[in-house]
Design an enzyme around this catalytic site. Sequence first.
Site, PDB file in Angstrom:
ATOM      1  N   LYS A   1       0.843  -1.199   0.000  1.00  0.00           N
ATOM      2  CA  LYS A   1       0.000   0.000   0.000  1.00  0.00           C
ATOM      3  C   LYS A   1       0.876   1.246   0.000  1.00  0.00           C
ATOM      4  O   LYS A   1       1.854   1.336   0.753  1.00  0.00           O
ATOM      5  CB  LYS A   1      -0.921  -0.014   1.216  1.00  0.00           C
ATOM      6  CG  LYS A   1      -1.946   1.117   1.237  1.00  0.00           C
ATOM      7  CD  LYS A   1      -2.885   0.959   2.414  1.00  0.00           C
ATOM      8  CE  LYS A   1      -3.890   2.084   2.528  1.00  0.00           C
ATOM      9  NZ  LYS A   1      -4.803   1.932   3.680  1.00  0.00           N
TER      10      LYS A   1
ATOM     11  N   SER B   1      -9.339   2.748   2.825  1.00  0.00           N
ATOM     12  CA  SER B   1      -8.368   3.353   1.937  1.00  0.00           C
ATOM     13  C   SER B   1      -7.435   2.359   1.257  1.00  0.00           C
ATOM     14  O   SER B   1      -6.578   2.738   0.464  1.00  0.00           O
ATOM     15  CB  SER B   1      -7.532   4.377   2.709  1.00  0.00           C
ATOM     16  OG  SER B   1      -6.775   3.759   3.738  1.00  0.00           O
TER      17      SER B   1
ATOM     18  N   SER C   1      -9.970   0.535   6.967  1.00  0.00           N
ATOM     19  CA  SER C   1      -9.399   0.580   5.624  1.00  0.00           C
ATOM     20  C   SER C   1      -8.939  -0.748   5.062  1.00  0.00           C
ATOM     21  O   SER C   1      -8.663  -0.838   3.866  1.00  0.00           O
ATOM     22  CB  SER C   1      -8.225   1.569   5.597  1.00  0.00           C
ATOM     23  OG  SER C   1      -8.684   2.889   5.768  1.00  0.00           O
TER      24      SER C   1
END
Length: 474
Positions: free
Chosen positions: A81, A156, A180
């Site tokens: 990520k 996210s 997330s």
Amino acid sequence: MSTPTAPHALTALEQADAVRTGDISPVELVRHHLARAEELDERYGAFLTRTPEAALDAAAALEKAPRGAAGVLRGVPTAVKDLVETAGVVTTYGSKAFAAHVPDVDAHSVRRMREAGIVSMGKTNTPDFGCCCYTDNDLAGPARNPWDPSLSAGGSSGGAAVAMALGLVPVAHASDGGGSIRIPAGLCGLFGLKPARGRVSSGPAGAEVTGLAVQGPLARSVRDAAALLDVLAGPEPGDPYWAPPLPPGETFLQHAEREPGTLRIGRYASPAADGITVDPECVAAWEYASRLLESLVHEVEDIPTPFGPEIGDHFVTAWGVQSLGRTVAPAQEALLRPVTRAWREYGRQVTGEQFAAAVNGMHRAARRGVEATRSYDVVLTPTLATLAQPVEHFDESGDPLVNLRRQSPFSAFTSPYNMTGQPAVSLPLYWTAEHGLPVGVQLVGRPADEATLIALSAQLEAAAPWRDRYAALF
């Protein structure tokens, strides 16, 4: 739909086994996944940065080591990520303001994956600083849901979820500060595990000020997630939080292969936040999970919602201050997305007294919530209060407050457990009848007890397998 037979249809552990036995080489495996990313990424927005040359170099280096070298995920592709530093690779934190930022050190999590022989193919899509429950930015655009590209993949960790659901990688690194990992897992038909606070080091970067966020795995199988957690888990010198380790010799993967025993499970489906109506399909998924748990001889009981509506105000105040954790030059602030700027402007208005009160309020609410559920081994909730929404639902051209209100149903059940620091997972046990969209359910464990969650999740996966449920382009 029939089960695909291509390498990307294998679980991460199956891919590692194939590498170990010589059925496929690390280079062949990485090339296969890189080709899928080249074909599908532009349409679905999984990556912010792809690193094919570095991935192939890393895979080639693995081929020079003995075939049986240690590491249960050795040779397996992954992606990191883009909120987490990777040395020598553009790390944007999802923001145009950091479009040219190249760190000179790895995050501990990145180093651990590399040392385990896991090969990164690049950095996955995320919103500015991970501030939102959806994934969109001015660098790569939105992460689109592989089950229906008109819908958001959530956030996210939306890019990581897209990469997983399209078979671009077999297991993915992600992070979770308010849901997330679990939100995109619930929307994209994946297993997402938010570890306990302190289980995975956030270093060597400075710890985020609220203690809400933790890094963890997104996977298609519980065993894969447990295996990646074994790689990521463990404190590093200077960490502000340390979760108690497993007993010597034990691994999380071993717990995925054990029966959980008969558990006492409390369930609720009313979020603490006022004014949120839970979608009937989310309730149906929760009811289905309840019946499945009962069929496995677990005791399932209704409980009151263990948090009050005041936790929302505490979270908003803390999140606004946390949004300022990334230093941005004044001239670069205009490069941030409107909602990110709104969060940061709000954070600047919070006084020290207000912030201290919010953190204290979160801690008090967390203590009450843990105390209220202490007699239960696991708590069951919907993952989300809503189904996947169109990408345009999160348009940022208007009033940011409208956007923020639209995000609330996505984190209503997830964010309280970032406050408590308890481990939590989202499982893909249910799909809508009309459109075949995945709907996740959340299980929450006792503090620092990922082991029970993993064992129970593996039991549920065996009882109601989701392996053969694929998005159309998988």
